[in-house]
Design a protein around this motif. Structure first.
Motif, PDB file in Angstrom:
ATOM      1  N   ARG A 185      -4.924  -3.081   4.351  1.00  0.00           N
ATOM      2  CA  ARG A 185      -3.689  -4.148   3.550  1.00  0.00           C
ATOM      3  C   ARG A 185      -3.917  -4.614   3.012  1.00  0.00           C
ATOM      4  O   ARG A 185      -2.995  -5.102   1.704  1.00  0.00           O
ATOM      5  CB  ARG A 185      -3.508  -5.161   4.885  1.00  0.00           C
ATOM      6  N   LEU A 186      -4.798  -5.604   2.228  1.00  0.00           N
ATOM      7  CA  LEU A 186      -5.189  -6.072   0.722  1.00  0.00           C
ATOM      8  C   LEU A 186      -4.717  -4.314   0.021  1.00  0.00           C
ATOM      9  O   LEU A 186      -4.627  -5.067  -1.549  1.00  0.00           O
ATOM     10  CB  LEU A 186      -6.141  -6.773   0.959  1.00  0.00           C
ATOM     11  N   ALA A 187      -5.756  -3.320   0.342  1.00  0.00           N
ATOM     12  CA  ALA A 187      -5.501  -2.966  -1.258  1.00  0.00           C
ATOM     13  C   ALA A 187      -4.069  -2.378  -0.726  1.00  0.00           C
ATOM     14  O   ALA A 187      -3.590  -2.311  -2.501  1.00  0.00           O
ATOM     15  CB  ALA A 187      -6.691  -1.460  -1.184  1.00  0.00           C
ATOM     16  N   ALA A 188      -3.313  -2.355  -0.171  1.00  0.00           N
ATOM     17  CA  ALA A 188      -2.174  -1.996   0.041  1.00  0.00           C
ATOM     18  C   ALA A 188      -0.602  -2.723  -0.812  1.00  0.00           C
ATOM     19  O   ALA A 188       0.027  -2.737  -1.889  1.00  0.00           O
ATOM     20  CB  ALA A 188      -1.098  -1.499   0.847  1.00  0.00           C
ATOM     21  N   PHE A 189      -0.775  -4.502  -0.429  1.00  0.00           N
ATOM     22  CA  PHE A 189      -0.581  -4.484  -1.059  1.00  0.00           C
ATOM     23  C   PHE A 189      -1.047  -5.749  -2.697  1.00  0.00           C
ATOM     24  O   PHE A 189      -0.281  -5.156  -3.083  1.00  0.00           O
ATOM     25  CB  PHE A 189      -0.739  -6.307  -0.715  1.00  0.00           C
ATOM     26  N   ALA A 190      -2.940  -4.934  -2.616  1.00  0.00           N
ATOM     27  CA  ALA A 190      -2.584  -4.218  -4.148  1.00  0.00           C
ATOM     28  C   ALA A 190      -1.900  -3.644  -4.905  1.00  0.00           C
ATOM     29  O   ALA A 190      -1.737  -4.142  -6.455  1.00  0.00           O
ATOM     30  CB  ALA A 190      -4.380  -4.995  -4.709  1.00  0.00           C
ATOM     31  N   ARG A 191      -1.197  -2.747  -4.984  1.00  0.00           N
ATOM     32  CA  ARG A 191      -1.388  -1.248  -5.683  1.00  0.00           C
ATOM     33  C   ARG A 191       0.269  -2.140  -6.124  1.00  0.00           C
ATOM     34  O   ARG A 191       0.785  -1.542  -7.610  1.00  0.00           O
ATOM     35  CB  ARG A 191      -0.599  -0.432  -4.077  1.00  0.00           C
ATOM     36  N   SER A 192       1.175  -3.289  -5.409  1.00  0.00           N
ATOM     37  CA  SER A 192       2.025  -3.495  -6.335  1.00  0.00           C
ATOM     38  C   SER A 192       2.283  -5.048  -6.930  1.00  0.00           C
ATOM     39  O   SER A 192       3.122  -4.963  -8.025  1.00  0.00           O
ATOM     40  CB  SER A 192       3.228  -3.364  -5.624  1.00  0.00           C
ATOM     41  N   ARG A 193       1.067  -5.569  -6.501  1.00  0.00           N
ATOM     42  CA  ARG A 193       0.792  -6.840  -7.298  1.00  0.00           C
ATOM     43  C   ARG A 193      -0.735  -7.147  -7.267  1.00  0.00           C
ATOM     44  O   ARG A 193      -1.217  -7.736  -6.666  1.00  0.00           O
ATOM     45  CB  ARG A 193       1.715  -8.218  -5.817  1.00  0.00           C
ATOM     46  N   PRO A 194      -1.432  -6.510  -8.270  1.00  0.00           N
ATOM     47  CA  PRO A 194      -2.934  -6.439  -8.699  1.00  0.00           C
ATOM     48  C   PRO A 194      -3.094  -7.452  -8.964  1.00  0.00           C
ATOM     49  O   PRO A 194      -4.200  -7.619  -9.044  1.00  0.00           O
ATOM     50  CB  PRO A 194      -3.011  -4.735  -9.237  1.00  0.00           C
ATOM     51  N   GLU A 195      -2.390  -8.863  -9.590  1.00  0.00           N
ATOM     52  CA  GLU A 195      -3.160  -9.612 -10.572  1.00  0.00           C
ATOM     53  C   GLU A 195      -4.078  -9.863  -9.222  1.00  0.00           C
ATOM     54  O   GLU A 195      -5.370 -11.035 -10.758  1.00  0.00           O
ATOM     55  CB  GLU A 195      -1.556 -10.022 -10.606  1.00  0.00           C
TER      56      GLU A 195
ATOM     57  N   ASP B  80      -6.781   5.293  -2.319  1.00  0.00           N
ATOM     58  CA  ASP B  80      -4.934   5.588  -1.882  1.00  0.00           C
ATOM     59  C   ASP B  80      -4.254   5.945  -3.094  1.00  0.00           C
ATOM     60  O   ASP B  80      -3.378   6.552  -3.031  1.00  0.00           O
ATOM     61  CB  ASP B  80      -5.049   4.220  -1.698  1.00  0.00           C
ATOM     62  N   ARG B  81      -5.119   4.846  -4.345  1.00  0.00           N
ATOM     63  CA  ARG B  81      -3.842   5.589  -5.353  1.00  0.00           C
ATOM     64  C   ARG B  81      -4.120   7.504  -6.447  1.00  0.00           C
ATOM     65  O   ARG B  81      -3.381   8.225  -6.225  1.00  0.00           O
ATOM     66  CB  ARG B  81      -4.428   4.554  -6.824  1.00  0.00           C
ATOM     67  N   CYS B  82      -5.192   7.563  -5.734  1.00  0.00           N
ATOM     68  CA  CYS B  82      -5.702   9.386  -5.821  1.00  0.00           C
ATOM     69  C   CYS B  82      -4.939  10.152  -5.802  1.00  0.00           C
ATOM     70  O   CYS B  82      -4.642  10.855  -5.342  1.00  0.00           O
ATOM     71  CB  CYS B  82      -7.062   9.572  -5.913  1.00  0.00           C
ATOM     72  N   TRP B  83      -4.761   9.472  -3.735  1.00  0.00           N
ATOM     73  CA  TRP B  83      -4.239  10.420  -3.463  1.00  0.00           C
ATOM     74  C   TRP B  83      -2.513  10.604  -2.947  1.00  0.00           C
ATOM     75  O   TRP B  83      -2.120  11.372  -2.875  1.00  0.00           O
ATOM     76  CB  TRP B  83      -4.027  10.125  -1.641  1.00  0.00           C
ATOM     77  N   GLU B  84      -1.707   9.767  -4.146  1.00  0.00           N
ATOM     78  CA  GLU B  84      -0.812   9.595  -4.507  1.00  0.00           C
ATOM     79  C   GLU B  84      -0.475  11.337  -5.774  1.00  0.00           C
ATOM     80  O   GLU B  84       0.696  11.241  -6.266  1.00  0.00           O
ATOM     81  CB  GLU B  84       0.285   8.685  -5.357  1.00  0.00           C
ATOM     82  N   SER B  85      -1.787  11.510  -5.998  1.00  0.00           N
ATOM     83  CA  SER B  85      -1.301  12.229  -7.626  1.00  0.00           C
ATOM     84  C   SER B  85      -1.407  13.551  -6.935  1.00  0.00           C
ATOM     85  O   SER B  85      -2.366  13.996  -6.362  1.00  0.00           O
ATOM     86  CB  SER B  85      -2.401  11.833  -8.358  1.00  0.00           C
ATOM     87  N   PRO B  86      -0.319  14.429  -7.308  1.00  0.00           N
ATOM     88  CA  PRO B  86      -0.916  16.287  -7.362  1.00  0.00           C
ATOM     89  C   PRO B  86      -1.952  16.438  -7.483  1.00  0.00           C
ATOM     90  O   PRO B  86      -2.716  17.338  -7.164  1.00  0.00           O
ATOM     91  CB  PRO B  86      -0.042  17.188  -8.686  1.00  0.00           C
ATOM     92  N   ASP B  87      -2.926  15.762  -8.826  1.00  0.00           N
ATOM     93  CA  ASP B  87      -4.437  16.431  -8.596  1.00  0.00           C
ATOM     94  C   ASP B  87      -5.792  15.252  -8.174  1.00  0.00           C
ATOM     95  O   ASP B  87      -6.478  14.777  -8.505  1.00  0.00           O
ATOM     96  CB  ASP B  87      -4.496  16.191 -10.828  1.00  0.00           C
ATOM     97  N   ARG B  88      -5.020  15.803  -6.903  1.00  0.00           N
ATOM     98  CA  ARG B  88      -5.663  14.084  -5.911  1.00  0.00           C
ATOM     99  C   ARG B  88      -7.252  14.641  -6.415  1.00  0.00           C
ATOM    100  O   ARG B  88      -7.702  13.997  -5.821  1.00  0.00           O
ATOM    101  CB  ARG B  88      -5.307  14.135  -4.339  1.00  0.00           C
ATOM    102  N   ALA B  89      -7.404  15.801  -6.068  1.00  0.00           N
ATOM    103  CA  ALA B  89      -8.894  16.773  -5.353  1.00  0.00           C
ATOM    104  C   ALA B  89      -9.429  15.703  -6.871  1.00  0.00           C
ATOM    105  O   ALA B  89     -10.890  15.425  -6.730  1.00  0.00           O
ATOM    106  CB  ALA B  89      -8.652  17.540  -5.230  1.00  0.00           C
ATOM    107  N   GLY B  90      -9.440  16.287  -7.961  1.00  0.00           N
ATOM    108  CA  GLY B  90     -10.035  16.356  -9.519  1.00  0.00           C
ATOM    109  C   GLY B  90     -10.031  14.777  -9.596  1.00  0.00           C
ATOM    110  O   GLY B  90     -10.891  14.209  -9.743  1.00  0.00           O
ATOM    111  N   LEU B  91      -8.987  13.638  -8.957  1.00  0.00           N
ATOM    112  CA  LEU B  91      -9.076  12.033  -9.857  1.00  0.00           C
ATOM    113  C   LEU B  91     -10.656  11.582  -8.555  1.00  0.00           C
ATOM    114  O   LEU B  91     -10.586  10.585  -8.969  1.00  0.00           O
ATOM    115  CB  LEU B  91      -8.010  12.096  -9.680  1.00  0.00           C
TER     116      LEU B  91
END
Length: 351
Positions: free
Chosen positions: A88-98, A123-134
């Motif tokens: 949950r904290l990581a999900a929150f940091a996706r839009s508010r990372p400060e 979690d951020r890597c999962w959003e990319s089309p190049d998920r496996a590479g990232l």
């Protein structure tokens, strides 16, 4: 708690509507569900009273409460809460990372801040089309965090998720799995990750996934969250076209096991809300309308994104739509529009 929740809602995103998902009309079927929270009172993914202050502080740029929260879970070896709080904290940091950046700057070697950062990176890597590479690029960071985590199984859960995303082979996954269960044999999150890996590695192997989940639940202590794992496997069977591959009684048994787990949890509480939301979904698919209505009563004002976000961008609206459909089904004992009986609750467009 109330004041914290009111402040927190200002920082949480509003879900979007997709397809046929819609909010039910005000006052509809009120008599069939008297005393239930009105639609505007239902909260999506509400944190519990320990996580909420940490999220409010993070919204204002302060990491101290989050650090204290996670340190407490590590000191108590409270791994199931730790896993959920980290996510949950990581999900929150996706839009508010400060706040997470300031945490890392102040304490770069803090194991809790590092774990949130690694969860966020995966979690951020999962959003990319190049998920496996990232994910391959950050694999050394994921491995280092896990190896430095001591007795904590949660970094290994993150490593398991990362391995699945980059298409790791069975031998590597089994090595990571052995490290995870050596630290905590009944950790729920690691088993969820393993179930997802099994499903991804062998599409259509619904019977095998259910075997794994049933064994884990059978071996778990009474009251363990692992008793929910067969419900997860049943959900996959029902949503991925595998219901015909397993005996219907096994799906019913998975629901019964989750019903017993739900009955042991407090009513109208954020912690068991995801269990109850998932249970409602499965019960609707099994046409167990009265049981579904009881779970809706127990979950109270707490909707969760999963599983409703599998059908609509507006997960809250979808929850409310299904809730109205269950009321109608109980009222007249016939499958309601929008709750497609043994078909998907989303109808023909379901995922």
């Amino acid at each position: 708690m109330v004041d914290t929740m009111a402040r927190l809602r200002a920082f949480l995103p509003t879900p979007r509507l997709r397809g046929a998902s819609r909010r039910p009309a005000a006052g509809a079927l009120a008599g069939a569900f008297a005393g239930s929270p009105a639609g505007e009172e239902v909260l999506l993914d509400a944190p519990d009273d320990r996580l909420a202050p940490a999220l409010v502080a993070a919204a204002h740029g302060a990491h101290g409460p989050a650090a204290a929260l996670l340190a407490g879970t590590r000191d108590r070896a409270d791994w199931d809460h730790r896993d959920r709080y980290v996510s949950r904290l990581a999900a929150f940091a996706r839009s508010r990372p400060e706040w997470l950046r300031s945490w890392h700057a102040a304490a770069p070697d803090d194991p809790d801040g590092r774990l949130v950062a690694v969860r966020l990176a995966v979690d951020r890597c999962w959003e990319s089309p190049d998920r496996a590479g990232l994910l391959r690029e950050i694999a050394p960071m994921v491995a280092d965090t896990a190896e430095r985590g001591g007795d904590d199984p949660v970094p290994w859960r993150v490593a398991l998720d990362s391995a699945r995303g980059r298409g790791a082979g069975h031998a590597e996954f089994e090595r990571l799995w052995a490290e995870a269960v050596r630290r905590c044999p009944h950790h729920y999150g690691c088993h969820v990750a393993a179930l997802a890996y099994l499903a991804a590695a062998s599409p259509g192997a619904h019977r095998e996934c259910l075997d794994f989940a049933e064994t884990a639940a059978r071996d778990a202590p009474e009251g363990s969250p692992l008793r929910e794992l067969p419900l997860r496997a049943a959900f996959r069977c029902l949503t991925e076209g595998g219901a015909g591959a397993v005996e219907p009684a096994r799906l019913e048994t998975a629901a019964d096991l989750a019903l017993a787990l739900s009955a042991a949890q407090p009513a109208a509480d954020p912690w068991p809300a995801e269990l109850r939301n998932l249970l409602v979904y499965v019960l609707v698919r099994l046409e167990r309308w009265s049981d579904a209505l009881e779970q809706l009563r127990l979950t109270g004002p707490y909707a969760t994104s999963f599983p409703w976000d599998r059908e609509a961008d507006d997960a809250l609206g979808r929850f409310l739509q299904v809730r109205e459909g269950v009321r109608a089904a109980v009222a007249d004992r016939t499958p309601a529009a929008g709750c497609g009986g043994r078909g998907s609750p989303a109808g023909p467009g379901a995922h």
